[in-house]
Design a protein around this motif. Structure first.
Motif, mmCIF file in Angstrom:
data_model
loop_
_atom_site.group_PDB
_atom_site.id
_atom_site.type_symbol
_atom_site.label_atom_id
_atom_site.label_comp_id
_atom_site.label_asym_id
_atom_site.label_seq_id
_atom_site.Cartn_x
_atom_site.Cartn_y
_atom_site.Cartn_z
ATOM 1 N N ARG A 29 -2.043 12.190 6.973
ATOM 2 C CA ARG A 29 -1.420 11.345 7.999
ATOM 3 C C ARG A 29 -0.125 11.977 8.505
ATOM 4 O O ARG A 29 0.146 11.967 9.705
ATOM 5 N N GLN A 164 5.057 5.019 5.469
ATOM 6 C CA GLN A 164 3.770 5.226 6.136
ATOM 7 C C GLN A 164 3.314 6.675 6.124
ATOM 8 O O GLN A 164 2.104 6.962 6.156
ATOM 9 N N ASP A 187 -3.619 -0.176 5.140
ATOM 10 C CA ASP A 187 -4.520 0.970 5.302
ATOM 11 C C ASP A 187 -3.918 2.115 6.105
ATOM 12 O O ASP A 187 -4.472 3.211 6.122
ATOM 13 N N HIS A 188 -2.768 1.883 6.770
ATOM 14 C CA HIS A 188 -2.184 2.959 7.567
ATOM 15 C C HIS A 188 -1.069 3.701 6.827
ATOM 16 O O HIS A 188 -0.299 4.444 7.435
ATOM 17 N N ASP A 193 -4.500 6.178 2.595
ATOM 18 C CA ASP A 193 -5.463 7.040 3.281
ATOM 19 C C ASP A 193 -6.235 7.882 2.287
ATOM 20 O O ASP A 193 -7.457 7.998 2.352
ATOM 21 N N ASN A 203 -6.364 -4.186 1.464
ATOM 22 C CA ASN A 203 -5.436 -3.879 2.551
ATOM 23 C C ASN A 203 -4.647 -5.063 3.076
ATOM 24 O O ASN A 203 -3.964 -4.971 4.100
#
Length: 249
Positions: A29, A164, A187-188, A193, A203
Motif C-alpha cells: 500500500r 494506513q 481493510d485499507h 492488506d 474489518n
C-alpha cells in the motif's frame, strides 16, 4: 503543518527519492501511494525474522482447557476498544454455548501498564485477562501454545490516518507460526492488506461477534489459513533484505 511547509517537504522528498540508488517502502500500500505521489517506484523492505514456529509447543494448543486468543503488543492508537469488543463477543458466545465446548478467553500481554479503566472493564467481562509483559523467549512459547494469535489496528478515524501506510513488524512473526490469525482492523490499512487472504479478517467493530462466533463453531472452515500464513511468511523471507542492497568497498 501549514500548506507551504508541506509543499517544501514534498519537494524535498521527491528530490531525495529520485536521486536515491534504491528507494524503500515497507508494504504494498505504501509502495503504490508513494509511487502515485512521488512518481518513483520502490523496493518493499519487510521485517526479516526467524520463524517462531515450534511444532512440539504448537501441538500443545489442542490440549488447552480453554480456547485461547492471544494479543501481545500495545494499546496505542485506540486498540483497547477493539480488544474490549472481542472480550464482549467471547463472553456472549460462552454464555450461548453454556456447558458445550471449552469456552474461549482472551489473554493480553502488554509492553506497558494499561489504564485502570481498561483493567476494570476486562475484569468485569471475565473473558479477558491482562497477564503482564513477556520477553521474546516467553512470547514465542505463549504464541505457540495459544489457539489464535490476535492482530489489532485501530478503527478511530484520526488514528487510521497515522497507520494506513504502516506495516507491523510482528506480522512476519505471526505468519511463521502456521496458525489461524485473527486480524481486526480497517481493510485499507497496510498491515491488514498483507493479512487479507491468510487470516480471519474483521474489518469493523460490528462484525466481531458474528465472525468470531463462526470461527469458534466451524474452525475446520479456516484450518487452511495457518498453512497459507506460513507460505506467505516463506515468500516474504525470499524477498531481498537490506543487507543485500549494501555494497561495501
Amino acid at each position: 503543518m501549514g500548506k507551504k511547509h508541506r509543499l517544501m517537504v514534498l519537494r524535498a522528498l521527491k528530490e531525495c527519492a529520485n536521486s536515491s540508488a534504491v528507494f524503500f517502502t515497507i508494504c504494498e500500500r505504501m509502495r503504490k501511494e508513494y509511487k502515485r505521489v512521488l512518481g518513483v517506484d520502490s523496493e518493499i523492505l519487510f521485517n526479516r525474522c526467524s520463524s517462531l514456529y515450534d511444532k512440539k509447543l504448537s501441538l500443545c494448543s489442542d490440549e488447552n482447557d480453554k480456547i485461547i486468543f492471544l494479543y501481545a503488543g500495545s494499546l496505542y492508537y485506540g486498540r483497547e476498544k477493539a480488544l474490549i469488543e472481542l472480550a464482549k463477543a467471547l463472553k456472549k458466545i460462552n454464555i450461548e454455548n453454556g456447558e458445550k465446548g471449552k469456552g474461549a478467553v482472551l489473554h493480553i500481554y502488554l509492553n506497558a501498564l494499561p489504564s485502570d479503566s481498561f483493567l476494570h472493564e476486562i475484569q468485569e467481562l471475565g473473558t479477558a485477562k491482562y497477564l503482564g509483559k513477556l520477553d521474546f523467549k516467553e512470547l514465542k512459547i505463549k504464541l505457540n501454545e495459544c489457539n489464535y494469535p490476535v492482530f489489532v489496528e485501530s478503527f478511530e478515524e484520526k488514528q487510521m490516518e497515522k497507520v494506513q501506510l504502516s506495516f507491523s513488524t510482528k506480522i512476519p512473526e505471526y505468519l511463521s507460526l502456521e496458525k489461524t490469525i485473527l486480524a481486526i482492523g480497517p481493510d485499507h490499512i497496510g498491515s491488514m492488506d498483507c493479512l487479507r487472504n491468510v487470516a480471519v479478517c474483521i474489518n469493523s467493530i460490528e462484525e466481531i461477534y458474528a465472525k468470531v462466533e463462526h470461527l469458534l463453531h466451524y474452525p475446520e472452515e479456516f484450518s487452511n489459513l495457518g498453512l497459507k500464513a506460513r507460505q506467505e511468511y516463506e515468500k516474504i523471507m525470499e524477498i531481498p533484505g537490506l543487507e543485500e542492497y549494501i555494497v561495501c568497498e
